[in-house]
Structures are given as C-alpha cells and as structure tokens.
Design a protein around this motif. Sequence first.
Motif, PDB file in Angstrom:
ATOM      1  N   ASP A  12      39.541  77.285  11.500  1.00 33.56           N
ATOM      2  CA  ASP A  12      38.418  77.890  10.777  1.00 33.56           C
ATOM      3  C   ASP A  12      37.316  76.873  10.500  1.00 33.56           C
ATOM      4  OD1 ASP A  12      39.830  80.309  10.706  1.00 33.56           O
ATOM      5  OD2 ASP A  12      40.907  79.690   8.900  1.00 33.56           O
ATOM      6  N   ASP A  19      35.715  81.585   8.608  1.00 32.91           N
ATOM      7  CA  ASP A  19      37.089  81.509   8.136  1.00 32.91           C
ATOM      8  C   ASP A  19      37.794  82.799   8.539  1.00 32.91           C
ATOM      9  OD1 ASP A  19      39.295  82.130   6.094  1.00 32.91           O
ATOM     10  OD2 ASP A  19      38.858  80.034   5.644  1.00 32.91           O
ATOM     11  N   ASP A  21      40.779  84.049   8.018  1.00 31.28           N
ATOM     12  CA  ASP A  21      41.514  84.778   6.983  1.00 31.28           C
ATOM     13  C   ASP A  21      40.548  85.512   6.059  1.00 31.28           C
ATOM     14  OD1 ASP A  21      43.982  85.558   6.145  1.00 31.28           O
ATOM     15  OD2 ASP A  21      44.481  83.722   5.083  1.00 31.28           O
ATOM     16  N   TYR A  47      38.563  81.238  -1.967  1.00 37.36           N
ATOM     17  CA  TYR A  47      37.831  80.451  -0.976  1.00 37.36           C
ATOM     18  C   TYR A  47      37.152  79.246  -1.627  1.00 37.36           C
ATOM     19  CZ  TYR A  47      34.865  79.452   3.075  1.00 37.36           C
ATOM     20  OH  TYR A  47      34.247  78.847   4.137  1.00 37.36           O
ATOM     21  N   CYS A  61      48.382  83.271  -0.219  1.00 41.24           N
ATOM     22  CA  CYS A  61      49.030  83.993   0.882  1.00 41.24           C
ATOM     23  C   CYS A  61      49.507  85.371   0.428  1.00 41.24           C
ATOM     24  CB  CYS A  61      50.195  83.166   1.426  1.00 41.24           C
ATOM     25  SG  CYS A  61      50.809  83.776   3.006  1.00 41.24           S
ATOM     26  N   THR A 114      46.590  75.162  11.651  1.00 40.34           N
ATOM     27  CA  THR A 114      45.750  75.895  10.701  1.00 40.34           C
ATOM     28  C   THR A 114      46.514  76.296   9.453  1.00 40.34           C
ATOM     29  OG1 THR A 114      44.419  77.909  10.399  1.00 40.34           O
ATOM     30  CG2 THR A 114      46.232  78.034  11.978  1.00 40.34           C
ATOM     31  N   THR A 116      45.769  79.023   7.949  1.00 41.34           N
ATOM     32  CA  THR A 116      45.760  80.487   7.971  1.00 41.34           C
ATOM     33  C   THR A 116      47.067  80.977   8.591  1.00 41.34           C
ATOM     34  OG1 THR A 116      43.353  80.549   8.092  1.00 41.34           O
ATOM     35  CG2 THR A 116      44.514  82.519   8.812  1.00 41.34           C
ATOM     36  N   THR A 121      46.204  84.343  13.145  1.00 40.27           N
ATOM     37  CA  THR A 121      45.710  83.310  14.065  1.00 40.27           C
ATOM     38  C   THR A 121      46.349  83.275  15.444  1.00 40.27           C
ATOM     39  OG1 THR A 121      47.222  81.697  13.056  1.00 40.27           O
ATOM     40  CG2 THR A 121      44.971  81.810  12.189  1.00 40.27           C
TER      41      THR A 121
END
Length: 228
Positions: A12, A19, A21, A47, A61, A114, A116, A121
Amino acid sequence: MTLKNIALFDLDHTLIPLDSDFAWGEFTTALGWTDAASFQQQNHAFYEHYKAGTLDIHAYCRFATAALVKQGAAKSIAAHADFMRAVIQKAIQPQALKLVQDHQAAGDTVIIVTATNAFVTRPIATAFGVEDLIAVDLVKDDAPGGTGWYTGEIAGVPSFREGKVARVDQWLSDRGLGWDAVHTTFYSDSINDVPLMDKANVAVATNPDARLRALAQERGWRILDLFP
C-alpha cells in the motif's frame, strides 16, 4: 558464496498509490455492508493511527474484516473480484509493474510483505505476477460444524512493524536460508516498516511519508518517488 537476491515490497502506497484495506472498506460500505458514517469515522481513525505508528493491528483487523465475516465466503469473494476490476486494476501503474518485473527479469525472488490481510491482498499480488506473499493471515472457523470462513482474528504473527522481520525470517527458515545467505532490498513508504528496512541490506524509501523521507535523508537511504 553467491548470495540469493530477494526484493521485498510493501504494497500500500508503495506498489499501488492507495491503501488497499482502506479502499476495500470504502468499497464494501458503498455496497451497504456497513453503516457509512460509523464505518468511515472508525476507518479514518484507524488509518491515522497507522500513519502515526500507533495502530493496534488486532483491533484493526477485527474491525476491517467484520463485514466480510458477516457476509460469508461467496458474497465476499464475488465482491472482491468486483473491487479488483473497479479499483485495483486502475491503480496498478506501469512504472510499479515494471519495477517488479525488472527484479524478476534479473532473477531476483520477489516477495510482497504487507500489513494488510491476505484475503484483500492475494489477488493484488497475483495481478503483479508475484507468487510469494507475506500478509496478515486470518483465522478460519474450521471446527466441526463451523462456518469454514474467517473469524476476524489474526493467525500467527501479524506482518506489521517488527512482525514483518519475524515473518520474513520464517519465510527464509522454511527454505533452509538465513539472512547471511541472501541479499535483500526492501521498498516501503511507511515509517512502520523501519524495522525491516533496518534489517535489509538495501532500504529504498518509496513514495515515503514525511517521517520516513526525513529518516531516509538522515541515513542516506535511496528515495524513490514512483508515483507523480
């Protein structure tokens, strides 16, 4: 001894100018999977914590996967295919694709590393032609009578901050390799990735945030502004 060359890429804002996610959350909110006002407020807050280096990856998550956990496998997979077409394919820029392909053409092993999750991904890594992906793995409810789908919890060590070093270390160990047997180059935009940048033989601050740009200048790391 000839060292094996490995090119490590954050994803990202490094290989794509967004980004993934965050964008996935916005995409599923537009589908009506979440309450728009509440989700966007929380998404922006997480974020900001990520950018500041203060993110609780487990809490994030659970938040980021709540909608896909609720919607189930079939709807989530179909929605992600639409997300790839509508958002990600347009975000993959030629210069980023060429950077990856140049490493592959040189015989380097390319790994995307990553923070994410892998559900979001894995198709993006595939779109870049990258087989090796180290991402946040998610727990699946595989117990008898379970859903067989994600629970929102993280499986194992999350590939975030120092966890990226641990996960790359495990990737090497699984292949009978150590850090002394490889030459690693790591591209990242984020101050969160300094632990792996410190560990790599070559660190490339790629589209770096302000804090990473300043650190790269201080340490003499290469700065690559891949996106205009």
